[in-house]
Design a protein around this motif. Structure first.
Motif, PDB file in Angstrom:
ATOM      1  N   ILE A  14       0.865  -1.184   0.000  1.00  0.00           N
ATOM      2  CA  ILE A  14       0.000   0.000   0.000  1.00  0.00           C
ATOM      3  C   ILE A  14       0.902   1.234   0.000  1.00  0.00           C
ATOM      4  N   ARG A  15       0.741   2.096  -0.976  1.00  0.00           N
ATOM      5  CA  ARG A  15       1.639   3.247  -1.153  1.00  0.00           C
ATOM      6  C   ARG A  15       1.438   4.355  -0.121  1.00  0.00           C
ATOM      7  N   CYS A  16       0.220   4.584   0.304  1.00  0.00           N
ATOM      8  CA  CYS A  16      -0.102   5.678   1.231  1.00  0.00           C
ATOM      9  C   CYS A  16      -0.119   5.140   2.665  1.00  0.00           C
ATOM     10  N   SER A  17       0.600   5.786   3.573  1.00  0.00           N
ATOM     11  CA  SER A  17       0.689   5.286   4.943  1.00  0.00           C
ATOM     12  C   SER A  17      -0.670   5.269   5.643  1.00  0.00           C
ATOM     13  N   LYS A  18      -1.537   6.214   5.336  1.00  0.00           N
ATOM     14  CA  LYS A  18      -2.874   6.235   5.948  1.00  0.00           C
ATOM     15  C   LYS A  18      -3.672   5.005   5.501  1.00  0.00           C
ATOM     16  N   ARG A  19      -3.662   4.698   4.210  1.00  0.00           N
ATOM     17  CA  ARG A  19      -4.375   3.513   3.712  1.00  0.00           C
ATOM     18  C   ARG A  19      -3.719   2.243   4.244  1.00  0.00           C
ATOM     19  N   TRP A  20      -2.377   2.237   4.326  1.00  0.00           N
ATOM     20  CA  TRP A  20      -1.679   1.064   4.851  1.00  0.00           C
ATOM     21  C   TRP A  20      -2.142   0.769   6.270  1.00  0.00           C
ATOM     22  N   ARG A  21      -2.225   1.811   7.116  1.00  0.00           N
ATOM     23  CA  ARG A  21      -2.664   1.626   8.503  1.00  0.00           C
ATOM     24  C   ARG A  21      -4.095   1.104   8.569  1.00  0.00           C
ATOM     25  N   LEU A  22      -4.972   1.607   7.702  1.00  0.00           N
ATOM     26  CA  LEU A  22      -6.355   1.131   7.677  1.00  0.00           C
ATOM     27  C   LEU A  22      -6.413  -0.355   7.318  1.00  0.00           C
ATOM     28  N   VAL A  23      -5.688  -0.750   6.279  1.00  0.00           N
ATOM     29  CA  VAL A  23      -5.671  -2.154   5.870  1.00  0.00           C
ATOM     30  C   VAL A  23      -5.038  -3.006   6.965  1.00  0.00           C
ATOM     31  N   HIS A  24      -3.951  -2.544   7.538  1.00  0.00           N
ATOM     32  CA  HIS A  24      -3.276  -3.284   8.603  1.00  0.00           C
ATOM     33  C   HIS A  24      -4.224  -3.508   9.785  1.00  0.00           C
ATOM     34  N   ARG A  25      -4.969  -2.489  10.168  1.00  0.00           N
ATOM     35  CA  ARG A  25      -5.933  -2.609  11.266  1.00  0.00           C
ATOM     36  C   ARG A  25      -7.015  -3.644  10.928  1.00  0.00           C
ATOM     37  N   MET A  26      -7.495  -3.620   9.682  1.00  0.00           N
ATOM     38  CA  MET A  26      -8.488  -4.611   9.245  1.00  0.00           C
ATOM     39  C   MET A  26      -7.924  -6.018   9.367  1.00  0.00           C
ATOM     40  N   MET A  27      -6.702  -6.191   8.898  1.00  0.00           N
ATOM     41  CA  MET A  27      -6.083  -7.508   8.880  1.00  0.00           C
ATOM     42  C   MET A  27      -5.811  -8.023  10.293  1.00  0.00           C
ATOM     43  N   ARG A  28      -5.446  -7.145  11.216  1.00  0.00           N
ATOM     44  CA  ARG A  28      -5.165  -7.575  12.593  1.00  0.00           C
ATOM     45  C   ARG A  28      -6.379  -8.234  13.220  1.00  0.00           C
ATOM     46  N   GLY A  29      -7.580  -7.817  12.801  1.00  0.00           N
ATOM     47  CA  GLY A  29      -8.792  -8.415  13.330  1.00  0.00           C
ATOM     48  C   GLY A  29      -9.163  -9.723  12.651  1.00  0.00           C
ATOM     49  N   GLN A  30      -8.422 -10.113  11.615  1.00  0.00           N
ATOM     50  CA  GLN A  30      -8.784 -11.297  10.834  1.00  0.00           C
ATOM     51  C   GLN A  30      -7.785 -12.442  10.912  1.00  0.00           C
ATOM     52  N   GLY A  31      -6.553 -12.162  11.334  1.00  0.00           N
ATOM     53  CA  GLY A  31      -5.567 -13.232  11.320  1.00  0.00           C
ATOM     54  C   GLY A  31      -4.316 -12.889  12.093  1.00  0.00           C
ATOM     55  N   GLU A  32      -3.293 -13.685  11.860  1.00  0.00           N
ATOM     56  CA  GLU A  32      -2.015 -13.531  12.552  1.00  0.00           C
ATOM     57  C   GLU A  32      -1.034 -12.766  11.676  1.00  0.00           C
ATOM     58  N   TRP A  33      -0.430 -11.751  12.263  1.00  0.00           N
ATOM     59  CA  TRP A  33       0.548 -10.903  11.572  1.00  0.00           C
ATOM     60  C   TRP A  33       1.860 -11.665  11.498  1.00  0.00           C
ATOM     61  N   LEU A  34       2.338 -11.928  10.278  1.00  0.00           N
ATOM     62  CA  LEU A  34       3.592 -12.655  10.097  1.00  0.00           C
ATOM     63  C   LEU A  34       4.763 -11.718   9.874  1.00  0.00           C
ATOM     64  N   GLN A  35       4.554 -10.726   9.011  1.00  0.00           N
ATOM     65  CA  GLN A  35       5.590  -9.758   8.679  1.00  0.00           C
ATOM     66  C   GLN A  35       4.916  -8.431   8.398  1.00  0.00           C
ATOM     67  N   LEU A  36       5.682  -7.416   8.072  1.00  0.00           N
ATOM     68  CA  LEU A  36       5.157  -6.060   7.934  1.00  0.00           C
ATOM     69  C   LEU A  36       3.824  -5.999   7.184  1.00  0.00           C
ATOM     70  N   SER A  37       3.716  -6.587   6.034  1.00  0.00           N
ATOM     71  CA  SER A  37       2.480  -6.541   5.250  1.00  0.00           C
ATOM     72  C   SER A  37       2.032  -7.939   4.835  1.00  0.00           C
ATOM     73  N   VAL A  38       2.181  -8.887   5.756  1.00  0.00           N
ATOM     74  CA  VAL A  38       1.816 -10.277   5.481  1.00  0.00           C
ATOM     75  C   VAL A  38       1.038 -10.836   6.674  1.00  0.00           C
ATOM     76  N   PHE A  39      -0.137 -11.400   6.386  1.00  0.00           N
ATOM     77  CA  PHE A  39      -0.970 -12.024   7.410  1.00  0.00           C
ATOM     78  C   PHE A  39      -1.385 -13.413   6.951  1.00  0.00           C
ATOM     79  N   GLN A  40      -1.581 -14.316   7.909  1.00  0.00           N
ATOM     80  CA  GLN A  40      -2.234 -15.583   7.604  1.00  0.00           C
ATOM     81  C   GLN A  40      -3.547 -15.598   8.380  1.00  0.00           C
ATOM     82  N   CYS A  41      -4.604 -16.011   7.691  1.00  0.00           N
ATOM     83  CA  CYS A  41      -5.948 -15.969   8.254  1.00  0.00           C
ATOM     84  C   CYS A  41      -6.647 -17.301   8.015  1.00  0.00           C
ATOM     85  N   VAL A  42      -7.535 -17.648   8.897  1.00  0.00           N
ATOM     86  CA  VAL A  42      -8.424 -18.784   8.702  1.00  0.00           C
ATOM     87  C   VAL A  42      -9.812 -18.198   8.479  1.00  0.00           C
TER      88      VAL A  42
END
Length: 98
Positions: A14-42
């Motif tokens: 994600i190029r924009c830090s504001k959008r990156w933070r929004l996506v990151h927050r969404m992903m944190r509620g869905q799965g396990e954070w593996l690396q900066l912009s990588v999640f695994q989810c069930v």
């Protein structure tokens, strides 16, 4: 009847830090954070579709890139992974009470 859960790896650039933070927050509620912009989810089919729609509503399709890799059924997923450095573990199913 719900659909079987699947292991989904989500990777994003994600190029924009504001959008990156929004996506990151969404992903944190869905799965396990593996690396900066990588999640695994069930996720079952419905939750995966909802997540895709939510992420789509935030990103700029002309600047950002998000990949959803379906690794197969969560209870039998056996992704072939080479992990260097810190150990990698497939996300274990757990009961979540809402």
């Amino acid at each position: 009847m719900s659909t079987p859960e699947r292991l989904v790896v989500v990777v994003y650039d994600i190029r924009c830090s504001k959008r990156w933070r929004l996506v990151h927050r969404m992903m944190r509620g869905q799965g396990e954070w593996l690396q900066l912009s990588v999640f695994q989810c069930v996720l079952d089919t419905r939750r995966k579709a909802q997540l895709v729609d939510r992420v789509r509503s935030v990103i700029d399709p002309n600047e950002d890139h998000v990949l959803f890799f379906d690794m197969g059924p969560a209870h039998t997923a056996s992704a072939q992974v080479i992990s260097l450095g810190l150990p990698y573990a497939v996300l274990e199913r757990e009961v979540m009470v809402l």
